[in-house]
Design a protein around this motif. Structure first.
Motif, PDB file in Angstrom:
ATOM      1  N   ARG A 150       0.839  -1.214   0.000  1.00 27.93           N
ATOM      2  CA  ARG A 150       0.000   0.000   0.000  1.00 27.93           C
ATOM      3  C   ARG A 150       0.862   1.247   0.000  1.00 27.93           C
ATOM      4  O   ARG A 150       0.517   2.249  -0.642  1.00 27.93           O
ATOM      5  CB  ARG A 150      -1.005  -0.020   1.147  1.00 27.93           C
ATOM      6  N   ARG A 151       1.999   1.179   0.684  1.00 28.79           N
ATOM      7  CA  ARG A 151       2.885   2.352   0.672  1.00 28.79           C
ATOM      8  C   ARG A 151       3.496   2.548  -0.707  1.00 28.79           C
ATOM      9  O   ARG A 151       3.658   3.679  -1.171  1.00 28.79           O
ATOM     10  CB  ARG A 151       3.967   2.205   1.746  1.00 28.79           C
ATOM     11  N   ALA A 152       3.836   1.449  -1.377  1.00 28.61           N
ATOM     12  CA  ALA A 152       4.370   1.554  -2.741  1.00 28.61           C
ATOM     13  C   ALA A 152       3.307   2.147  -3.671  1.00 28.61           C
ATOM     14  O   ALA A 152       3.606   2.971  -4.542  1.00 28.61           O
ATOM     15  CB  ALA A 152       4.811   0.178  -3.240  1.00 28.61           C
ATOM     16  N   ASN A 153       2.069   1.725  -3.476  1.00 28.94           N
ATOM     17  CA  ASN A 153       0.978   2.276  -4.296  1.00 28.94           C
ATOM     18  C   ASN A 153       0.840   3.778  -4.068  1.00 28.94           C
ATOM     19  O   ASN A 153       0.757   4.558  -5.029  1.00 28.94           O
ATOM     20  CB  ASN A 153      -0.347   1.572  -3.963  1.00 28.94           C
ATOM     21  N   GLN A 154       0.845   4.191  -2.805  1.00 31.11           N
ATOM     22  CA  GLN A 154       0.696   5.619  -2.494  1.00 31.11           C
ATOM     23  C   GLN A 154       1.898   6.417  -3.001  1.00 31.11           C
ATOM     24  O   GLN A 154       1.744   7.537  -3.477  1.00 31.11           O
ATOM     25  CB  GLN A 154       0.533   5.827  -0.990  1.00 31.11           C
ATOM     26  N   LYS A 155       3.071   5.803  -2.898  1.00 28.63           N
ATOM     27  CA  LYS A 155       4.273   6.495  -3.358  1.00 28.63           C
ATOM     28  C   LYS A 155       4.182   6.766  -4.869  1.00 28.63           C
ATOM     29  O   LYS A 155       4.486   7.853  -5.352  1.00 28.63           O
ATOM     30  CB  LYS A 155       5.485   5.609  -3.047  1.00 28.63           C
TER      31      LYS A 155
ATOM     32  N   THR B 232      -8.489  16.117  -2.413  1.00 25.98           N
ATOM     33  CA  THR B 232      -8.989  14.936  -1.693  1.00 25.98           C
ATOM     34  C   THR B 232      -7.836  14.139  -1.083  1.00 25.98           C
ATOM     35  O   THR B 232      -8.049  13.385  -0.130  1.00 25.98           O
ATOM     36  CB  THR B 232      -9.847  14.013  -2.595  1.00 25.98           C
ATOM     37  N   CYS B 233      -6.625  14.272  -1.625  1.00 29.16           N
ATOM     38  CA  CYS B 233      -5.456  13.600  -1.038  1.00 29.16           C
ATOM     39  C   CYS B 233      -5.216  14.164   0.352  1.00 29.16           C
ATOM     40  O   CYS B 233      -5.133  13.427   1.333  1.00 29.16           O
ATOM     41  CB  CYS B 233      -4.188  13.834  -1.864  1.00 29.16           C
ATOM     42  N   GLY B 234      -5.070  15.487   0.418  1.00 29.76           N
ATOM     43  CA  GLY B 234      -4.793  16.143   1.693  1.00 29.76           C
ATOM     44  C   GLY B 234      -5.919  15.953   2.693  1.00 29.76           C
ATOM     45  O   GLY B 234      -5.675  15.806   3.890  1.00 29.76           O
ATOM     46  N   ALA B 235      -7.148  15.947   2.191  1.00 29.23           N
ATOM     47  CA  ALA B 235      -8.303  15.777   3.092  1.00 29.23           C
ATOM     48  C   ALA B 235      -8.215  14.436   3.809  1.00 29.23           C
ATOM     49  O   ALA B 235      -8.445  14.346   5.015  1.00 29.23           O
ATOM     50  CB  ALA B 235      -9.610  15.884   2.302  1.00 29.23           C
ATOM     51  N   CYS B 236      -7.862  13.397   3.096  1.00 27.80           N
ATOM     52  CA  CYS B 236      -7.733  12.081   3.723  1.00 27.80           C
ATOM     53  C   CYS B 236      -6.510  12.044   4.629  1.00 27.80           C
ATOM     54  O   CYS B 236      -6.573  11.547   5.747  1.00 27.80           O
ATOM     55  CB  CYS B 236      -7.659  10.973   2.679  1.00 27.80           C
ATOM     56  N   HIS B 237      -5.390  12.579   4.150  1.00 34.86           N
ATOM     57  CA  HIS B 237      -4.167  12.540   4.968  1.00 34.86           C
ATOM     58  C   HIS B 237      -4.366  13.247   6.310  1.00 34.86           C
ATOM     59  O   HIS B 237      -3.898  12.766   7.331  1.00 34.86           O
ATOM     60  CB  HIS B 237      -2.998  13.184   4.218  1.00 34.86           C
ATOM     61  N   ARG B 238      -5.064  14.375   6.295  1.00 36.69           N
ATOM     62  CA  ARG B 238      -5.268  15.122   7.546  1.00 36.69           C
ATOM     63  C   ARG B 238      -6.008  14.280   8.578  1.00 36.69           C
ATOM     64  O   ARG B 238      -5.713  14.338   9.765  1.00 36.69           O
ATOM     65  CB  ARG B 238      -6.034  16.421   7.282  1.00 36.69           C
TER      66      ARG B 238
HETATM   67  C1  HEC Z   1      -8.614   7.756   1.545  1.00 36.19           C
HETATM   68  C2  HEC Z   1      -7.368   8.212   2.119  1.00 36.19           C
HETATM   69  C3  HEC Z   1      -6.231   8.660   1.260  1.00 36.19           C
HETATM   70  C4  HEC Z   1      -6.274   9.332   0.070  1.00 36.19           C
HETATM   71  C5  HEC Z   1      -7.486   9.846  -0.675  1.00 36.19           C
HETATM   72  C6  HEC Z   1      -4.909   9.529  -0.349  1.00 36.19           C
HETATM   73  N1  HEC Z   1      -4.056   8.984   0.565  1.00 36.19           N
HETATM   74 FE1  HEC Z   1      -2.044   9.024   0.480  1.00 36.19          FE
HETATM   75  N2  HEC Z   1      -1.949   7.929   2.181  1.00 36.19           N
HETATM   76  C7  HEC Z   1      -3.007   7.563   2.962  1.00 36.19           C
HETATM   77  C8  HEC Z   1      -2.564   6.821   4.124  1.00 36.19           C
HETATM   78  C9  HEC Z   1      -3.432   6.242   5.229  1.00 36.19           C
HETATM   79  C10 HEC Z   1      -1.158   6.743   4.016  1.00 36.19           C
HETATM   80  C11 HEC Z   1      -0.199   6.032   4.976  1.00 36.19           C
HETATM   81  C12 HEC Z   1      -0.016   4.579   4.529  1.00 36.19           C
HETATM   82  C13 HEC Z   1       0.929   3.795   5.425  1.00 36.19           C
HETATM   83  O1  HEC Z   1       1.951   4.353   5.906  1.00 36.19           O
HETATM   84  O2  HEC Z   1       0.665   2.604   5.645  1.00 36.19           O
HETATM   85  C14 HEC Z   1      -0.807   7.458   2.771  1.00 36.19           C
HETATM   86  C15 HEC Z   1       0.492   7.619   2.306  1.00 36.19           C
HETATM   87  C16 HEC Z   1       0.848   8.377   1.214  1.00 36.19           C
HETATM   88  C17 HEC Z   1       2.208   8.617   0.777  1.00 36.19           C
HETATM   89  C18 HEC Z   1       3.471   8.073   1.453  1.00 36.19           C
HETATM   90  C19 HEC Z   1       3.831   6.708   0.844  1.00 36.19           C
HETATM   91  C20 HEC Z   1       5.069   6.109   1.524  1.00 36.19           C
HETATM   92  O3  HEC Z   1       6.161   6.245   0.919  1.00 36.19           O
HETATM   93  O4  HEC Z   1       4.939   5.537   2.605  1.00 36.19           O
HETATM   94  C21 HEC Z   1       2.143   9.405  -0.335  1.00 36.19           C
HETATM   95  C22 HEC Z   1       3.299   9.924  -1.173  1.00 36.19           C
HETATM   96  C23 HEC Z   1       0.746   9.670  -0.597  1.00 36.19           C
HETATM   97  N3  HEC Z   1      -0.021   9.013   0.361  1.00 36.19           N
HETATM   98  C24 HEC Z   1       0.278  10.455  -1.636  1.00 36.19           C
HETATM   99  C25 HEC Z   1      -1.063  10.634  -1.937  1.00 36.19           C
HETATM  100  C26 HEC Z   1      -1.556  11.420  -3.042  1.00 36.19           C
HETATM  101  C27 HEC Z   1      -0.695  12.213  -4.003  1.00 36.19           C
HETATM  102  C28 HEC Z   1      -2.909  11.306  -3.034  1.00 36.19           C
HETATM  103  C29 HEC Z   1      -3.897  11.887  -3.998  1.00 36.19           C
HETATM  104  C30 HEC Z   1      -3.605  11.847  -5.408  1.00 36.19           C
HETATM  105  C31 HEC Z   1      -3.263  10.475  -1.889  1.00 36.19           C
HETATM  106  N4  HEC Z   1      -2.122  10.078  -1.250  1.00 36.19           N
HETATM  107  C32 HEC Z   1      -4.554  10.163  -1.522  1.00 36.19           C
HETATM  108  C33 HEC Z   1      -4.322   7.838   2.705  1.00 36.19           C
HETATM  109  C34 HEC Z   1      -4.812   8.456   1.567  1.00 36.19           C
END
Ligand code: HEC
Length: 149
Positions: free
Chosen positions: A35-40, A138-144
């Motif tokens: 999941r972290r790779a996906n978010q990255k 929406t990214c920041g909204a979820c992160h907050r």
């Molecule tokens: C529904 C909630 C949600 C949304 C929407 C979301 N994120 Fe995240 N994001 C998270 C969470 C929770 C984590 C922490 C995951 C973990 O550490 O296990 C995360 C982690 C990350 C990370 C760090 C990854 C790492 O290297 O560990 C990045 C970069 C990121 N998000 C970017 C984004 C961006 C850009 C968007 C929008 C395009 C986005 N996220 C939308 C919840 C969200």
């Protein structure tokens, strides 16, 4: 227009690479890593789109990036199963105690990037920037709410 970096303040972006969806039998640590790779990767794509906007790229030129981001956005709800609350993660416990809230944030995220994809595929460059800004918020909204600093 506000820059993307301001919308997703505090997000670190490095590296790249495709990810494999973890099997249902995957260890919690593997799911967290995936999941972290996906978010990255999502972060990298968002930065590329932002750079494209700065360079005045057309909406049509962004289709592939938006498609990949939108596809990856749709994975997020499945990436936080029971057992992945702890470990090498910045996920907040609220994801598990307020699942409805988390899912709503994820649904808003997917809905806004779905709209962005339609705009990109239509080649509507004028509408692209404002919708990207909306989608990126929406990214920041979820992160907050759901991600530790
Ligand atoms: C529904 C909630 C949600 C949304 C929407 C979301 N994120 Fe995240 N994001 C998270 C969470 C929770 C984590 C922490 C995951 C973990 O550490 O296990 C995360 C982690 C990350 C990370 C760090 C990854 C790492 O290297 O560990 C990045 C970069 C990121 N998000 C970017 C984004 C961006 C850009 C968007 C929008 C395009 C986005 N996220 C939308 C919840 C969200």
């Amino acid at each position: 227009m506000k820059r993307f970096a301001l919308l997703v303040a505090g997000v670190l972006i490095a590296g790249s690479g495709l990810l494999a969806w973890p099997a249902s039998s995957a260890e919690p640590a593997d799911i967290i890593a995936a999941r972290r790779a996906n978010q990255k990767r999502v972060g990298e794509i968002a930065k590329s789109i932002d750079a494209g906007l700065l360079n005045k790229s057309s909406a049509a030129a962004m289709v592939d990036l938006v498609k990949e981001l939108d596809d990856r956005a749709k994975l997020i709800k499945g990436y936080f199963p029971e057992g992945t609350q702890t470990g090498d993660t910045k996920a907040r416990p609220e994801i598990w105690t307020d699942r409805a809230g988390f899912n709503a944030a994820a649904d808003a995220y997917v809905a806004e990037f779905d709209k962005l994809l339609v705009i990109a595929q239509a080649g509507d460059t004028a509408a692209f920037g404002p919708q990207f800004e909306k989608a990126a918020s929406t990214c920041g909204a979820c992160h907050r709410q759901f991600r530790q600093r």
